[in-house]
Scaffold this active site. Sequence first.
Site, short mmCIF file in Angstrom:
data_model
loop_
_atom_site.label_atom_id
_atom_site.label_comp_id
_atom_site.label_asym_id
_atom_site.label_seq_id
_atom_site.Cartn_x
_atom_site.Cartn_y
_atom_site.Cartn_z
N TYR A 195 -2.41 -0.95 10.38
CA TYR A 195 -2.35 -1.14 8.92
C TYR A 195 -1.02 -0.60 8.36
O TYR A 195 -0.32 -1.29 7.61
CB TYR A 195 -3.54 -0.42 8.27
CG TYR A 195 -3.68 -0.65 6.79
CD1 TYR A 195 -4.30 -1.80 6.30
CD2 TYR A 195 -3.21 0.28 5.86
CE1 TYR A 195 -4.44 -2.02 4.93
CE2 TYR A 195 -3.35 0.07 4.50
CZ TYR A 195 -3.97 -1.08 4.03
OH TYR A 195 -4.11 -1.28 2.67
N SER B 57 0.87 -1.19 0.00
CA SER B 57 0.00 0.00 0.00
C SER B 57 0.90 1.22 0.00
O SER B 57 2.05 1.15 0.45
CB SER B 57 -0.86 0.00 1.27
OG SER B 57 -1.37 1.28 1.53
P1 NAD Z 1 -11.27 -6.07 -0.20
O1 NAD Z 1 -11.80 -5.96 1.18
O2 NAD Z 1 -12.21 -5.99 -1.34
O3 NAD Z 1 -10.42 -7.40 -0.38
C1 NAD Z 1 -9.67 -7.98 0.63
C2 NAD Z 1 -9.71 -9.47 0.41
O4 NAD Z 1 -8.90 -10.12 1.39
C3 NAD Z 1 -11.14 -10.01 0.57
O5 NAD Z 1 -11.38 -10.93 -0.48
C4 NAD Z 1 -11.09 -10.70 1.91
O6 NAD Z 1 -12.01 -11.77 2.01
C5 NAD Z 1 -9.66 -11.19 1.92
N1 NAD Z 1 -9.19 -11.55 3.26
C6 NAD Z 1 -9.30 -10.84 4.40
N2 NAD Z 1 -8.79 -11.55 5.43
C7 NAD Z 1 -8.35 -12.72 4.90
C8 NAD Z 1 -7.73 -13.87 5.44
N3 NAD Z 1 -7.45 -13.96 6.75
N4 NAD Z 1 -7.40 -14.90 4.61
C9 NAD Z 1 -7.69 -14.83 3.29
N5 NAD Z 1 -8.28 -13.77 2.72
C10 NAD Z 1 -8.62 -12.73 3.52
O7 NAD Z 1 -10.18 -4.91 -0.30
P2 NAD Z 1 -9.10 -4.61 -1.43
O8 NAD Z 1 -9.02 -3.15 -1.50
O9 NAD Z 1 -9.34 -5.39 -2.65
O10 NAD Z 1 -7.77 -5.12 -0.70
C11 NAD Z 1 -6.90 -6.05 -1.27
C12 NAD Z 1 -5.46 -5.69 -0.85
O11 NAD Z 1 -5.12 -4.42 -1.39
C13 NAD Z 1 -5.26 -5.60 0.66
O12 NAD Z 1 -4.00 -6.17 1.00
C14 NAD Z 1 -5.24 -4.10 0.90
O13 NAD Z 1 -4.50 -3.76 2.04
C15 NAD Z 1 -4.57 -3.63 -0.37
N6 NAD Z 1 -4.78 -2.21 -0.68
C16 NAD Z 1 -6.02 -1.73 -1.03
C17 NAD Z 1 -6.14 -0.38 -1.31
C18 NAD Z 1 -7.45 0.23 -1.73
O14 NAD Z 1 -7.52 1.46 -1.83
N7 NAD Z 1 -8.49 -0.53 -1.98
C19 NAD Z 1 -5.04 0.47 -1.25
C20 NAD Z 1 -3.81 -0.06 -0.87
C21 NAD Z 1 -3.69 -1.41 -0.60
#
Ligand code: NAD
Length: 274
Positions: free
Chosen positions: A172, A159
């Site tokens: 986080y 991130s």
């Molecule tokens: P999201 O909530 O849509 O997806 C997160 C996924 O991780 C979900 O499918 C959830 O079920 C899964 N998950 C959570 N805990 C878990 C576990 N213990 N075991 C297996 N799966 C698990 O959110 P997203 O935005 O798609 O996030 C995906 C990644 O991207 C994350 O690592 C998040 O930190 C990172 N990220 C997202 C953003 C953003 O703006 N959306 C920005 C920076 C980083």
Amino acid sequence: MTDSSLKFKEQVAIVTGASSGIGKACAIHLANLGAHVVVNYSSSQDEGQKTVDEITSNGGSAILVKADVSNEEEVKAMFNETISKYGKLDILVSNAGLQQDAPFLEMTLKQWQKVIDVNLTGQFLCCREAARIFVEQSKKPQENNHNELSIGKIVLMSSVHDVIPWAGHVNYAASKGGVMMFMKTISQELAPHKIRVNSVSPGAIKTPINKEVWSDPQKYDGLMDLIPYKRIGTPRDVAKAVAWLASDDSDYVNGETLYIDGGMTLYPEFADNG
Ligand code: NAD
């Protein structure tokens, strides 16, 4: 298939947290480029199945595997199932992650631990299993069909908060800062095995994790002050970068973090001379 170049033909990829958001987009994009994809989910089987259905209805190949990435036994079982089904592994997209926000003074140990367990320990467990498989596979020449190219590719989901401090989200930010040094260290250690490890660091991407911000017009406007490119990112923006890092096109890229953030890390508050 939506893309005819099929650069991952006959390659096998695991995408963790592929039941929604960025992970779902990565799974679909890799499958559209020819990969067999293991769609991991931890709690929502229905949502995971939707990812698999979207892939197979496009003519792609995918299986659904349940595993909590912070649970060692479940992670091992997921990798074993992958090998049983497809016989090998080429790519890990270690994407699963979550937020449990609280002001530092009020944050509980449970909130701290949960985020570190999933976002950082989950990366450790998944990357270790993938690397063990890659090393074993490299001992069998018939399975190493990449010649001088990498024998295994790992892309970690970090991130912008691996470099931007984030008040109210210390668990986080600490987890993602940890992901960066974890990625660089294992990249250094695994490179002699011809395993490549890189990270993608998204800025604000429109997914369920931050719905509270993009679904509120006032908060969305505030968010735009942080993004020089003046739009929120899409999961597909990230998936395309992940695919590049997982492909042979980036074969000499190792231990890098690619920021997919519309310029969020460019200190936009200094655009008018600060
Ligand atoms: P999201 O909530 O849509 O997806 C997160 C996924 O991780 C979900 O499918 C959830 O079920 C899964 N998950 C959570 N805990 C878990 C576990 N213990 N075991 C297996 N799966 C698990 O959110 P997203 O935005 O798609 O996030 C995906 C990644 O991207 C994350 O690592 C998040 O930190 C990172 N990220 C997202 C953003 C953003 O703006 N959306 C920005 C920076 C980083």
